[in-house]
Structure formats: C-alpha cells, structure tokens
Design a protein around this motif. Structure first.
Motif, PDB file in Angstrom:
ATOM      1  N   ASP A   3       0.801  -1.329   0.103  1.00 41.56           N
ATOM      2  CA  ASP A   3      -0.143   0.028  -0.009  1.00 41.56           C
ATOM      3  C   ASP A   3       0.857   1.387   0.012  1.00 41.56           C
ATOM      4  OD1 ASP A   3      -1.839   1.960   0.371  1.00 41.56           O
ATOM      5  OD2 ASP A   3      -2.851   0.706   1.899  1.00 41.56           O
ATOM      6  N   VAL A   4       0.991   1.887  -1.067  1.00 39.34           N
ATOM      7  CA  VAL A   4       2.164   2.966  -1.265  1.00 39.34           C
ATOM      8  C   VAL A   4       1.126   4.055  -1.958  1.00 39.34           C
ATOM      9  CG1 VAL A   4       3.917   3.746  -2.543  1.00 39.34           C
ATOM     10  CG2 VAL A   4       4.095   1.438  -1.788  1.00 39.34           C
ATOM     11  N   ARG A   5       1.450   5.386  -1.403  1.00 37.76           N
ATOM     12  CA  ARG A   5       0.938   6.556  -1.861  1.00 37.76           C
ATOM     13  C   ARG A   5       1.962   7.711  -1.846  1.00 37.76           C
ATOM     14  NH1 ARG A   5      -4.057   7.615   0.712  1.00 37.76           N
ATOM     15  NH2 ARG A   5      -5.343   8.571  -0.899  1.00 37.76           N
ATOM     16  N   THR A   6       2.137   8.305  -3.138  1.00 39.64           N
ATOM     17  CA  THR A   6       2.975   9.004  -3.275  1.00 39.64           C
ATOM     18  C   THR A   6       2.293  10.536  -3.967  1.00 39.64           C
ATOM     19  OG1 THR A   6       3.614   8.257  -5.579  1.00 39.64           O
ATOM     20  CG2 THR A   6       5.044   7.615  -3.637  1.00 39.64           C
ATOM     21  N   GLU A   7       2.907  11.609  -3.832  1.00 35.55           N
ATOM     22  CA  GLU A   7       2.322  12.711  -4.352  1.00 35.55           C
ATOM     23  C   GLU A   7       3.317  13.627  -4.805  1.00 35.55           C
ATOM     24  OE1 GLU A   7      -0.778  13.923  -1.475  1.00 35.55           O
ATOM     25  OE2 GLU A   7       0.593  15.569  -0.877  1.00 35.55           O
ATOM     26  N   ILE A   8       3.143  14.626  -5.794  1.00 37.24           N
ATOM     27  CA  ILE A   8       3.942  15.617  -6.277  1.00 37.24           C
ATOM     28  C   ILE A   8       3.188  16.942  -6.396  1.00 37.24           C
ATOM     29  CG2 ILE A   8       4.185  15.197  -8.773  1.00 37.24           C
ATOM     30  CD1 ILE A   8       7.050  15.389  -8.212  1.00 37.24           C
ATOM     31  N   ILE A   9       3.613  17.938  -6.281  1.00 37.07           N
ATOM     32  CA  ILE A   9       3.028  19.237  -6.647  1.00 37.07           C
ATOM     33  C   ILE A   9       3.666  19.579  -8.218  1.00 37.07           C
ATOM     34  CG2 ILE A   9       3.009  21.769  -6.209  1.00 37.07           C
ATOM     35  CD1 ILE A   9       1.611  20.024  -4.307  1.00 37.07           C
ATOM     36  N   ILE A  10       2.867  20.023  -9.072  1.00 34.82           N
ATOM     37  CA  ILE A  10       3.201  20.364 -10.300  1.00 34.82           C
ATOM     38  C   ILE A  10       2.827  21.861 -10.513  1.00 34.82           C
ATOM     39  CG2 ILE A  10       3.136  19.871 -12.895  1.00 34.82           C
ATOM     40  CD1 ILE A  10       2.594  16.854 -11.910  1.00 34.82           C
ATOM     41  N   PHE A 115       5.310 -13.881  -4.023  1.00 42.30           N
ATOM     42  CA  PHE A 115       6.073 -13.423  -2.955  1.00 42.30           C
ATOM     43  C   PHE A 115       5.503 -13.680  -1.612  1.00 42.30           C
ATOM     44  CE2 PHE A 115       6.979 -11.210  -6.495  1.00 42.30           C
ATOM     45  CZ  PHE A 115       8.295 -11.223  -6.846  1.00 42.30           C
ATOM     46  N   SER A 116       6.190 -14.106  -0.486  1.00 42.05           N
ATOM     47  CA  SER A 116       5.899 -14.184   0.806  1.00 42.05           C
ATOM     48  C   SER A 116       5.376 -12.894   1.456  1.00 42.05           C
ATOM     49  CB  SER A 116       6.568 -14.965   1.698  1.00 42.05           C
ATOM     50  OG  SER A 116       7.865 -14.026   1.880  1.00 42.05           O
ATOM     51  N   LYS A 117       4.850 -12.849   2.449  1.00 45.41           N
ATOM     52  CA  LYS A 117       4.281 -11.517   3.056  1.00 45.41           C
ATOM     53  C   LYS A 117       5.658 -10.876   3.501  1.00 45.41           C
ATOM     54  CE  LYS A 117      -0.488 -12.845   4.802  1.00 45.41           C
ATOM     55  NZ  LYS A 117      -0.937 -13.095   5.876  1.00 45.41           N
ATOM     56  N   MET A 118       7.009 -11.782   3.740  1.00 42.91           N
ATOM     57  CA  MET A 118       8.057 -11.043   4.122  1.00 42.91           C
ATOM     58  C   MET A 118       8.750 -10.127   3.133  1.00 42.91           C
ATOM     59  SD  MET A 118       9.605 -13.908   6.591  1.00 42.91           S
ATOM     60  CE  MET A 118      10.944 -12.850   6.984  1.00 42.91           C
ATOM     61  N   ILE A 119       8.275 -10.463   2.024  1.00 45.68           N
ATOM     62  CA  ILE A 119       8.955  -9.734   0.794  1.00 45.68           C
ATOM     63  C   ILE A 119       7.891  -8.447   0.418  1.00 45.68           C
ATOM     64  CG2 ILE A 119       9.336  -9.871  -1.744  1.00 45.68           C
ATOM     65  CD1 ILE A 119      10.946 -11.515  -0.417  1.00 45.68           C
ATOM     66  N   SER A 120       6.695  -8.187   1.029  1.00 43.92           N
ATOM     67  CA  SER A 120       5.998  -7.217   0.593  1.00 43.92           C
ATOM     68  C   SER A 120       6.563  -5.756   1.065  1.00 43.92           C
ATOM     69  CB  SER A 120       4.737  -7.454   1.452  1.00 43.92           C
ATOM     70  OG  SER A 120       3.749  -8.302   0.915  1.00 43.92           O
ATOM     71  N   PRO A 121       7.261  -5.674   2.043  1.00 40.95           N
ATOM     72  CA  PRO A 121       8.050  -4.382   2.391  1.00 40.95           C
ATOM     73  C   PRO A 121       8.973  -3.832   1.473  1.00 40.95           C
ATOM     74  CG  PRO A 121       7.831  -5.605   4.608  1.00 40.95           C
ATOM     75  CD  PRO A 121       7.396  -6.784   3.154  1.00 40.95           C
ATOM     76  N   PHE A 122       9.537  -4.821   0.992  1.00 35.89           N
ATOM     77  CA  PHE A 122      10.600  -4.609  -0.176  1.00 35.89           C
ATOM     78  C   PHE A 122      10.151  -4.194  -1.425  1.00 35.89           C
ATOM     79  CE2 PHE A 122      12.535  -7.634   2.775  1.00 35.89           C
ATOM     80  CZ  PHE A 122      13.669  -6.882   3.122  1.00 35.89           C
ATOM     81  N   MET A 123       8.981  -4.700  -1.673  1.00 33.43           N
ATOM     82  CA  MET A 123       8.097  -4.527  -3.047  1.00 33.43           C
ATOM     83  C   MET A 123       7.503  -3.160  -2.576  1.00 33.43           C
ATOM     84  SD  MET A 123       6.531  -7.794  -4.765  1.00 33.43           S
ATOM     85  CE  MET A 123       6.093  -6.775  -5.759  1.00 33.43           C
ATOM     86  N   ALA A 124       7.011  -2.673  -1.411  1.00 30.74           N
ATOM     87  CA  ALA A 124       6.365  -1.296  -1.240  1.00 30.74           C
ATOM     88  C   ALA A 124       7.462  -0.373  -1.338  1.00 30.74           C
ATOM     89  CB  ALA A 124       5.848  -1.420   0.121  1.00 30.74           C
ATOM     90  N   LEU A 125       8.945  -0.554  -0.883  1.00 33.04           N
ATOM     91  CA  LEU A 125       9.855   0.301  -1.222  1.00 33.04           C
ATOM     92  C   LEU A 125      10.066   0.519  -2.766  1.00 33.04           C
ATOM     93  CD1 LEU A 125      11.942   2.046   0.365  1.00 33.04           C
ATOM     94  CD2 LEU A 125      13.422   0.014   0.295  1.00 33.04           C
ATOM     95  N   ALA A 126      10.328  -0.586  -3.580  1.00 36.54           N
ATOM     96  CA  ALA A 126      10.488  -0.389  -4.710  1.00 36.54           C
ATOM     97  C   ALA A 126       9.518   0.423  -5.524  1.00 36.54           C
ATOM     98  CB  ALA A 126      10.759  -1.999  -5.612  1.00 36.54           C
ATOM     99  N   ILE A 127       8.148   0.011  -5.343  1.00 34.17           N
ATOM    100  CA  ILE A 127       6.954   0.685  -5.862  1.00 34.17           C
ATOM    101  C   ILE A 127       7.173   2.170  -5.484  1.00 34.17           C
ATOM    102  CG2 ILE A 127       4.541   0.924  -5.936  1.00 34.17           C
ATOM    103  CD1 ILE A 127       4.570  -2.139  -5.700  1.00 34.17           C
ATOM    104  N   ARG A 128       7.369   2.533  -4.132  1.00 31.76           N
ATOM    105  CA  ARG A 128       7.431   4.026  -3.754  1.00 31.76           C
ATOM    106  C   ARG A 128       8.537   4.592  -4.485  1.00 31.76           C
ATOM    107  NH1 ARG A 128       7.032   3.211   1.054  1.00 31.76           N
ATOM    108  NH2 ARG A 128       4.873   3.988   1.364  1.00 31.76           N
ATOM    109  N   ASN A 129       9.807   3.970  -4.660  1.00 31.41           N
ATOM    110  CA  ASN A 129      10.970   4.695  -5.245  1.00 31.41           C
ATOM    111  C   ASN A 129      10.531   4.963  -6.769  1.00 31.41           C
ATOM    112  OD1 ASN A 129      12.469   4.828  -2.968  1.00 31.41           O
ATOM    113  ND2 ASN A 129      13.511   2.897  -3.474  1.00 31.41           N
ATOM    114  N   THR A 130      10.074   3.950  -7.578  1.00 26.23           N
ATOM    115  CA  THR A 130       9.900   4.162  -8.599  1.00 26.23           C
ATOM    116  C   THR A 130       8.750   5.016  -9.077  1.00 26.23           C
ATOM    117  OG1 THR A 130      10.369   1.748  -9.170  1.00 26.23           O
ATOM    118  CG2 THR A 130       8.786   2.885 -10.751  1.00 26.23           C
ATOM    119  N   SER A 131       7.759   5.032  -8.066  1.00 24.47           N
ATOM    120  CA  SER A 131       6.625   6.241  -8.180  1.00 24.47           C
ATOM    121  C   SER A 131       7.168   7.433  -8.077  1.00 24.47           C
ATOM    122  CB  SER A 131       5.338   5.736  -7.324  1.00 24.47           C
ATOM    123  OG  SER A 131       4.446   6.679  -7.521  1.00 24.47           O
ATOM    124  N   ARG A 132       7.887   7.761  -7.227  1.00 22.52           N
ATOM    125  CA  ARG A 132       8.611   8.961  -6.802  1.00 22.52           C
ATOM    126  C   ARG A 132       9.515   9.318  -7.934  1.00 22.52           C
ATOM    127  NH1 ARG A 132      10.597   8.299  -0.613  1.00 22.52           N
ATOM    128  NH2 ARG A 132       8.457   8.614   0.302  1.00 22.52           N
TER     129      ARG A 132
END
Length: 152
Positions: A3-10, A115-132
């Motif tokens: 569950d990842v939420r990112t935002e930016i001001i344009i 992926f197991s539930k243990m991998i979810s935090p790493f996936m969230a981090l990757a999604i957050r970084n890509t989204s940013r």
C-alpha cells in the motif's frame, strides 16, 4: 499487502496535468519502466477499456493488461492489473492547489502472488521509489515543455 501513496506538486493547472496523464499513450514518456502501450485509440478512455503495457523492471521484460475501472475526467483515474506476480490497483488523482498548481497523487495497492508476506515491505519500497522517480520526471517534463510553449 503493498500500500503505497506518493504525491507531487506540479506548477501547472490541474486540467493540463490530468489531460496529459489520462492519455495512456503518454505513459512511456514519464514512467521509466513502461516501454510501450497498446489500446484501441478510437475508443474513448472509459471504464472497461483494456490497456496493454510493456514494461522492463529489474532487467525483466513483461507484458500485462490494465483495465480502467473508473475515470472521472480531471479528478481521478483508477486501473487494475493482474500480472503474474501481483494484483494491483492504482489510483491517480489530481487536486488543484490553486489555478496554476496541481497536487497529483498516485496510490498503488496490491497483493503479491508469488512472494511471501515477508517480501511485501521490499516490494512497497521499490514501488514507492519508482513512483517518486516517475512523478519527478513528469513534473520536470510538463513544466519544461509548458515554459517552452509560453516562451515561443
């Protein structure tokens, strides 16, 4: 669960930002992992429309189908994907800060399949970084092209 939420001001009006982002054909210009997009250009973007994305993530190429679940022009776009590794829902929303400034939010949530539930935090981090990174690219590209149009 991811569950990842990112935002930016344009620094552009909401209508311009929403119009550009709502066109699937523009996605490869601001999403670094999306290499191409296919859909029926003759069909207006509406709920039920399916879009095929070619992406490259971590040196892996994959195609997946995203279905538009909801679209409210100028306000939000909701798509769901079901690829081999994850079911994901992405909500893109635009809110006017003032008449010349937009807050764009991307909210991605999903459940990893293989992926197991243990991998979810790493996936969230990757999604957050890509989204940013993608949102920064979008901001830079839109603001620069708008400045060039104003100067010309």
């Amino acid at each position: 669960m991811v569950d990842v939420r990112t935002e930016i001001i344009i620094n552009l009006p909401k209508e311009l930002v929403a119009e550009y982002v709502s066109d699937p054909g523009n996605t490869p210009s601001w999403c670094s992992h999306i290499k191409s997009v296919e859909w029926n250009h003759d069909t207006p973007l509406r709920a039920g429309v399916k879009i095929v994305f070619d992406e490259r993530i971590m040196r892996r190429h994959q195609r997946y189908v995203a279905e538009v679940v909801e679209i409210i022009p100028g306000q939000k776009l909701v798509v769901k994907t079901r690829n081999s590794s994850m079911r994901m829902e992405t909500v893109v929303a635009w809110q006017a800060v003032n008449e010349r400034t937009t807050c764009m939010t991307v909210w991605s949530r999903g459940i990893p399949r293989s992926f197991s539930k243990m991998i979810s935090p790493f996936m969230a981090l990757a999604i957050r970084n890509t989204s940013r990174r993608n949102l920064k690219q979008l901001k830079k590209m839109l603001e620069f092209s708008h400045r060039r149009m104003v100067v010309l």
